[in-house]
Design a protein around this motif. Structure first.
Motif, PDB file in Angstrom:
ATOM      1  N   ALA A   1      42.224  48.861  43.720  1.00  0.00           N
ATOM      2  CA  ALA A   1      42.895  47.694  44.315  1.00  0.00           C
ATOM      3  C   ALA A   1      42.007  46.478  44.098  1.00  0.00           C
ATOM      4  O   ALA A   1      40.778  46.594  44.165  1.00  0.00           O
ATOM      5  CB  ALA A   1      43.116  47.929  45.813  1.00  0.00           C
ATOM      6  N   TYR A   2      42.619  45.342  43.805  1.00  0.00           N
ATOM      7  CA  TYR A   2      41.806  44.121  43.683  1.00  0.00           C
ATOM      8  C   TYR A   2      42.606  42.864  43.980  1.00  0.00           C
ATOM      9  O   TYR A   2      43.808  42.811  43.803  1.00  0.00           O
ATOM     10  CB  TYR A   2      41.132  44.002  42.306  1.00  0.00           C
ATOM     11  N   ASP A   3      41.872  41.876  44.478  1.00  0.00           N
ATOM     12  CA  ASP A   3      42.380  40.518  44.624  1.00  0.00           C
ATOM     13  C   ASP A   3      42.060  39.835  43.295  1.00  0.00           C
ATOM     14  O   ASP A   3      40.894  39.575  42.984  1.00  0.00           O
ATOM     15  CB  ASP A   3      41.640  39.841  45.789  1.00  0.00           C
ATOM     16  N   GLY A   4      43.097  39.539  42.508  1.00  0.00           N
ATOM     17  CA  GLY A   4      42.871  39.029  41.154  1.00  0.00           C
ATOM     18  C   GLY A   4      42.581  37.537  41.078  1.00  0.00           C
ATOM     19  O   GLY A   4      42.325  37.021  39.988  1.00  0.00           O
ATOM     20  N   THR A   5      42.569  36.851  42.226  1.00  0.00           N
ATOM     21  CA  THR A   5      42.435  35.387  42.233  1.00  0.00           C
ATOM     22  C   THR A   5      41.267  34.887  41.392  1.00  0.00           C
ATOM     23  O   THR A   5      41.401  33.940  40.625  1.00  0.00           O
ATOM     24  CB  THR A   5      42.253  34.873  43.685  1.00  0.00           C
ATOM     25  N   ASP A   6      40.115  35.519  41.550  1.00  0.00           N
ATOM     26  CA  ASP A   6      38.909  35.001  40.902  1.00  0.00           C
ATOM     27  C   ASP A   6      38.576  35.707  39.587  1.00  0.00           C
ATOM     28  O   ASP A   6      37.457  35.585  39.090  1.00  0.00           O
ATOM     29  CB  ASP A   6      37.728  35.093  41.875  1.00  0.00           C
ATOM     30  N   TYR A   7      39.546  36.448  39.041  1.00  0.00           N
ATOM     31  CA  TYR A   7      39.301  37.169  37.781  1.00  0.00           C
ATOM     32  C   TYR A   7      40.241  36.686  36.683  1.00  0.00           C
ATOM     33  O   TYR A   7      41.387  36.317  36.951  1.00  0.00           O
ATOM     34  CB  TYR A   7      39.477  38.681  37.988  1.00  0.00           C
TER      35      TYR A   7
ATOM     36  N   ALA B   1      57.293  33.109  36.533  1.00  0.00           N
ATOM     37  CA  ALA B   1      56.771  32.745  37.862  1.00  0.00           C
ATOM     38  C   ALA B   1      55.250  32.915  37.875  1.00  0.00           C
ATOM     39  O   ALA B   1      54.707  33.720  37.113  1.00  0.00           O
ATOM     40  CB  ALA B   1      57.436  33.612  38.930  1.00  0.00           C
ATOM     41  N   PRO B   2      54.538  32.166  38.726  1.00  0.00           N
ATOM     42  CA  PRO B   2      53.065  32.166  38.664  1.00  0.00           C
ATOM     43  C   PRO B   2      52.433  33.520  39.035  1.00  0.00           C
ATOM     44  O   PRO B   2      53.027  34.314  39.754  1.00  0.00           O
ATOM     45  CB  PRO B   2      52.654  31.069  39.646  1.00  0.00           C
ATOM     46  N   PRO B   3      51.212  33.774  38.497  1.00  0.00           N
ATOM     47  CA  PRO B   3      50.597  35.091  38.639  1.00  0.00           C
ATOM     48  C   PRO B   3      50.246  35.464  40.078  1.00  0.00           C
ATOM     49  O   PRO B   3      50.267  36.647  40.435  1.00  0.00           O
ATOM     50  CB  PRO B   3      49.321  34.981  37.794  1.00  0.00           C
ATOM     51  N   GLU B   4      49.930  34.472  40.936  1.00  0.00           N
ATOM     52  CA  GLU B   4      49.407  34.819  42.268  1.00  0.00           C
ATOM     53  C   GLU B   4      50.401  35.597  43.125  1.00  0.00           C
ATOM     54  O   GLU B   4      50.017  36.274  44.071  1.00  0.00           O
ATOM     55  CB  GLU B   4      48.903  33.574  43.013  1.00  0.00           C
ATOM     56  N   GLY B   5      51.711  35.513  42.787  1.00  0.00           N
ATOM     57  CA  GLY B   5      52.718  36.233  43.571  1.00  0.00           C
ATOM     58  C   GLY B   5      52.831  37.707  43.238  1.00  0.00           C
ATOM     59  O   GLY B   5      53.488  38.459  43.956  1.00  0.00           O
ATOM     60  N   LEU B   6      52.180  38.136  42.147  1.00  0.00           N
ATOM     61  CA  LEU B   6      52.418  39.498  41.625  1.00  0.00           C
ATOM     62  C   LEU B   6      51.356  40.500  42.079  1.00  0.00           C
ATOM     63  O   LEU B   6      50.164  40.229  42.003  1.00  0.00           O
ATOM     64  CB  LEU B   6      52.464  39.452  40.094  1.00  0.00           C
ATOM     65  N   VAL B   7      51.815  41.666  42.525  1.00  0.00           N
ATOM     66  CA  VAL B   7      50.918  42.779  42.883  1.00  0.00           C
ATOM     67  C   VAL B   7      51.406  44.049  42.181  1.00  0.00           C
ATOM     68  O   VAL B   7      52.573  44.435  42.349  1.00  0.00           O
ATOM     69  CB  VAL B   7      50.907  43.039  44.412  1.00  0.00           C
TER      70      VAL B   7
ATOM     71  N   GLY C   1      41.988  51.483  31.256  1.00  0.00           N
ATOM     72  CA  GLY C   1      42.900  51.125  32.338  1.00  0.00           C
ATOM     73  C   GLY C   1      44.339  51.465  32.015  1.00  0.00           C
ATOM     74  O   GLY C   1      44.736  51.493  30.844  1.00  0.00           O
ATOM     75  N   ALA C   2      45.145  51.717  33.054  1.00  0.00           N
ATOM     76  CA  ALA C   2      46.568  51.992  32.862  1.00  0.00           C
ATOM     77  C   ALA C   2      47.329  50.697  32.605  1.00  0.00           C
ATOM     78  O   ALA C   2      48.242  50.653  31.801  1.00  0.00           O
ATOM     79  CB  ALA C   2      47.133  52.685  34.100  1.00  0.00           C
ATOM     80  N   SER C   3      46.956  49.634  33.298  1.00  0.00           N
ATOM     81  CA  SER C   3      47.711  48.384  33.209  1.00  0.00           C
ATOM     82  C   SER C   3      46.748  47.214  33.084  1.00  0.00           C
ATOM     83  O   SER C   3      45.869  47.035  33.927  1.00  0.00           O
ATOM     84  CB  SER C   3      48.586  48.229  34.460  1.00  0.00           C
ATOM     85  N   ARG C   4      46.923  46.440  32.005  1.00  0.00           N
ATOM     86  CA  ARG C   4      46.041  45.286  31.784  1.00  0.00           C
ATOM     87  C   ARG C   4      46.658  44.076  32.474  1.00  0.00           C
ATOM     88  O   ARG C   4      47.330  43.263  31.835  1.00  0.00           O
ATOM     89  CB  ARG C   4      45.882  45.036  30.281  1.00  0.00           C
ATOM     90  N   THR C   5      46.436  43.991  33.761  1.00  0.00           N
ATOM     91  CA  THR C   5      47.052  42.893  34.529  1.00  0.00           C
ATOM     92  C   THR C   5      46.501  41.547  34.056  1.00  0.00           C
ATOM     93  O   THR C   5      45.350  41.434  33.635  1.00  0.00           O
ATOM     94  CB  THR C   5      46.791  43.058  36.040  1.00  0.00           C
ATOM     95  N   ASP C   6      47.356  40.529  34.166  1.00  0.00           N
ATOM     96  CA  ASP C   6      47.017  39.172  33.726  1.00  0.00           C
ATOM     97  C   ASP C   6      46.074  38.465  34.695  1.00  0.00           C
ATOM     98  O   ASP C   6      45.933  38.875  35.846  1.00  0.00           O
ATOM     99  CB  ASP C   6      48.297  38.333  33.673  1.00  0.00           C
ATOM    100  N   SER C   7      45.526  37.370  34.221  1.00  0.00           N
ATOM    101  CA  SER C   7      44.676  36.511  35.039  1.00  0.00           C
ATOM    102  C   SER C   7      45.389  36.139  36.354  1.00  0.00           C
ATOM    103  O   SER C   7      46.534  35.694  36.337  1.00  0.00           O
ATOM    104  CB  SER C   7      44.384  35.246  34.229  1.00  0.00           C
ATOM    105  N   GLY C   8      44.728  36.359  37.471  1.00  0.00           N
ATOM    106  CA  GLY C   8      45.283  35.965  38.765  1.00  0.00           C
ATOM    107  C   GLY C   8      46.221  36.965  39.401  1.00  0.00           C
ATOM    108  O   GLY C   8      46.606  36.805  40.562  1.00  0.00           O
ATOM    109  N   VAL C   9      46.585  38.026  38.673  1.00  0.00           N
ATOM    110  CA  VAL C   9      47.492  39.051  39.218  1.00  0.00           C
ATOM    111  C   VAL C   9      46.679  40.063  40.030  1.00  0.00           C
ATOM    112  O   VAL C   9      45.545  40.387  39.680  1.00  0.00           O
ATOM    113  CB  VAL C   9      48.264  39.755  38.065  1.00  0.00           C
ATOM    114  N   HIS C  10      47.267  40.539  41.121  1.00  0.00           N
ATOM    115  CA  HIS C  10      46.583  41.464  42.035  1.00  0.00           C
ATOM    116  C   HIS C  10      47.038  42.912  41.795  1.00  0.00           C
ATOM    117  O   HIS C  10      48.060  43.145  41.156  1.00  0.00           O
ATOM    118  CB  HIS C  10      46.887  41.081  43.476  1.00  0.00           C
ATOM    119  N   ALA C  11      46.287  43.851  42.375  1.00  0.00           N
ATOM    120  CA  ALA C  11      46.702  45.258  42.301  1.00  0.00           C
ATOM    121  C   ALA C  11      46.337  45.979  43.580  1.00  0.00           C
ATOM    122  O   ALA C  11      45.330  45.661  44.219  1.00  0.00           O
ATOM    123  CB  ALA C  11      46.052  45.944  41.109  1.00  0.00           C
TER     124      ALA C  11
END
Lengths: 258, 258
Positions: free
Chosen positions: A9-15, A233-239, A47-57
């Motif tokens: 799990a991660y907060d993607g804001t700063d990555y 839609a912007p990345p910060e909304g996505l988990v 990794g299973a999913s290469r989430t984008d900049s700012g996206v959370h998991a």
């Protein structure tokens, strides 16, 4: 040599997203460096999913190979002690040496997309929500979402900068719920194209706003052209909420007592 | 000259609390500097509650005096455009020039305290929750909280570094709820001493863990000694939710059309 699986799990804001890149710090890089400190070996997580900049998991999955004597199920605890606060290993276990988190037949992924729908955005939710200040009609968004259910060619909902050729995917469920000022779109399916969930969110926001009638979503799907759909839609909304490997065999878990 | 009232929300993580101080950036300082940019005048806001370092708010209140021609109810929008993302003005209006956000007779304040009660903390909630990994018994916490309801001398629940002499306060309501892994303690009362909500939370965590029987909370209250209560729970779990000025007169709002 053991293959250890991590649920992360991660907060993607700063990555700058998952995947290692030269221009900024990524989740993959922090994991590799932290695991190297724990095991004393060099590490390359897959990794299973290469989430984008700012996206959370809450449930990304990765594996790495190690000769460490730390028991695989204790690895989560050992790594968490050295990770920054915005990345947490939820679970660790051993899998078969050939198990790969991406190349599995029956993967199901679940994402949530969060929209703060009010004149002002709560600063305690602004890291995790897109802000839409004009009113959204949830019922129309639900009607529009209905056209996406099932197996379709989602070419209209894929960023054009992709190397993927087959754009057919299956969506099993889309749920839209409102609690207070927050609207959550839950999407579950067998795989998602580059930016697909964010383009779906952007398109449903257009429907909710009244710019598109709900049936337009079906037309967009048929046209198979990215330019037809709404903005990304912007990345910060996505988990990325969860990745399910649904059969016992594919989940790869090694049974105790073997 | 007009007195403008602001209702303010902020993520306190990156601030050294409300009150201006030499060693770090504070919410008060950022507000003053931002309002100065908007009005072109020097500004000294007066806050209702001087929240501690790391504490959050959804409903702190402040006033400032201005000769600006910007209508008071448009001030929120004008200031928000120049504020960092972690501070938001929810509402602005004009109040009587003598109205003071602290010196009112019938103030009610509502706080929430958030605990993440699981082995791992969700990194998407770790900015806003204290982490307690051992199991907590909610029913016992509720029983313990019952002793705090009503008007009492809360000297045992006050940080010793306070200049306040009268430590009598009234608590009208304490509600404890669990949703998933998150436990929320809601506290409503006519005023709170220095660290009072966080010491209440720390004490109820001890009760939930089984270290104190619930009736111990009543005994702690009677002893009027800070050393009797639990430790001060960490700041990140605390949110100042709302300040109510309950009579029309005290709310100070200037009626339209006067």
């Amino acid at each position: 040599m053991k293959r250890v699986r991590l649920v992360i799990a991660y907060d993607g804001t700063d990555y700058c997203g998952w995947q290692i890149q030269p221009n900024g710090i990524t989740v993959e890089e922090v994991l590799n460096k932290t695991i190297e400190k724990v095991t004393g070996e060099s590490c390359c997580v897959i990794g299973a999913s290469r989430t984008d900049s700012g996206v959370h998991a809450r449930g990304n999955v990765a594996v790495f190979d190690t000769c460490s004597t730390i028991p695989p199920e204790r690895m989560a605890h050992a790594i968490n002690r050295k990770l920054p606060k915005d990345i947490v290993i939820r679970h660790s276990d051993e899998v078969e040496p050939s198990w790969h988190p991406r190349y599995q037949e029956r993967i199901l992924k679940r994402y949530s997309y969060h929209i703060w729908n009010a004149a002002w955005i709560d600063p305690l939710r602004s890291r995790y929500c897109a802000h839409v200040s004009f009113p959204l009609d949830i019922e129309k968004m639900e009607q529009g979402a209905g056209y996406l259910l099932g197996t379709h060619d989602f070419a209209s909902f894929c960023n054009i900068h992709t190397q993927v050729r087959n754009t057919v995917r299956r969506i099993d469920e889309i749920r839209i719920q409102k609690a207070g000022s927050e609207i959550t779109i839950q999407v579950c399916g067998n795989g998602f194209l580059y930016h697909m969930v964010r383009i779906i969110a952007g398109t449903l926001i257009r429907v909710g706003r009244g710019f598109y009638p709900p049936e337009r979503v079906g037309e967009i799907l048929e046209q198979k052209l990215r330019t037809e759909a709404g903005v990304t839609a912007p990345p910060e909304g996505l988990v990325l909420e969860e990745i399910c490997y649904d059969s016992q065999e594919e989940s790869g878990r090694i049974k105790k007592g073997r």
